[in-house]
Design an enzyme around this catalytic site. Sequence first.
Site, PDB file in Angstrom:
ATOM      1  N   LYS A  31      -6.831  -4.581  -3.063  1.00 48.14           N
ATOM      2  CA  LYS A  31      -7.561  -5.227  -1.970  1.00 48.14           C
ATOM      3  C   LYS A  31      -8.457  -4.240  -1.248  1.00 48.14           C
ATOM      4  CE  LYS A  31      -3.687  -4.599   1.225  1.00 48.14           C
ATOM      5  NZ  LYS A  31      -4.318  -3.690   2.153  1.00 48.14           N
ATOM      6  N   ASP A  40       0.789  -1.249   0.000  1.00 43.58           N
ATOM      7  CA  ASP A  40       0.000   0.000   0.000  1.00 43.58           C
ATOM      8  C   ASP A  40       0.815   1.292   0.000  1.00 43.58           C
ATOM      9  OD1 ASP A  40      -1.967  -1.924   0.184  1.00 43.58           O
ATOM     10  OD2 ASP A  40      -2.595  -1.380   2.201  1.00 43.58           O
ATOM     11  N   CYS A  74      -2.273  -2.683   8.080  1.00 47.28           N
ATOM     12  CA  CYS A  74      -2.128  -3.648   6.991  1.00 47.28           C
ATOM     13  C   CYS A  74      -0.886  -4.520   7.110  1.00 47.28           C
ATOM     14  CB  CYS A  74      -2.154  -2.931   5.642  1.00 47.28           C
ATOM     15  SG  CYS A  74      -3.745  -2.119   5.324  1.00 47.28           S
TER      16      CYS A  74
END
Length: 184
Positions: free
Chosen positions: A80, A17, A113
């Site tokens: 995602k 990310d 995450c």
Amino acid sequence: MASHLMQCSEAVLVVIDLQEPFLNAIFQRDRVEAQSRMLIEAAKIMAVPIIATTQYTERMGGVVAAVASTLPDTTLYVDKMSFSCAKQPLFIQALESTGKKQVVLCGVETHICVMQTALDLQQLGYDVAVVTDAVSSRNPSNWQSALYRLGAAGIELPVTESVLYELLEAADAPEFKSILKLVK
């Protein structure tokens, strides 16, 4: 062989990310980007597969240009919605396709995450290393707390340079001079 050492033949790099909406408030953003780029460059030199994830690309955009420009054409990309990459079936499919059992994680945010991914992958039987100088959070205490929690759970917590030299294994490795240029 120590089972805690990363091995080139068994490793996959996961870049989590690294998108502008997350990075714009990250503690020591420049460090995270620089160390992530170093890991990517080393992975390319040593033919370590790379998976790059994004969180809700449609709204949050892709991987920032400074990092995306270093990713090779062979990078597996996974978008995602789940915080843990391991909860995304396409991610697990991409990971399994590499045939590797050691997962090296970099990216953001450490306490969300990255941590959830690391713990889930460990539960699935992977050896996981979270590269401490290639991850961060908006708040330094969240970053540090997550590293503490990950360490307590048995996740490896190396720095970038340690990972590079573990993957190399020896100074006579053909890739040594190229890796040395990255760290100097």
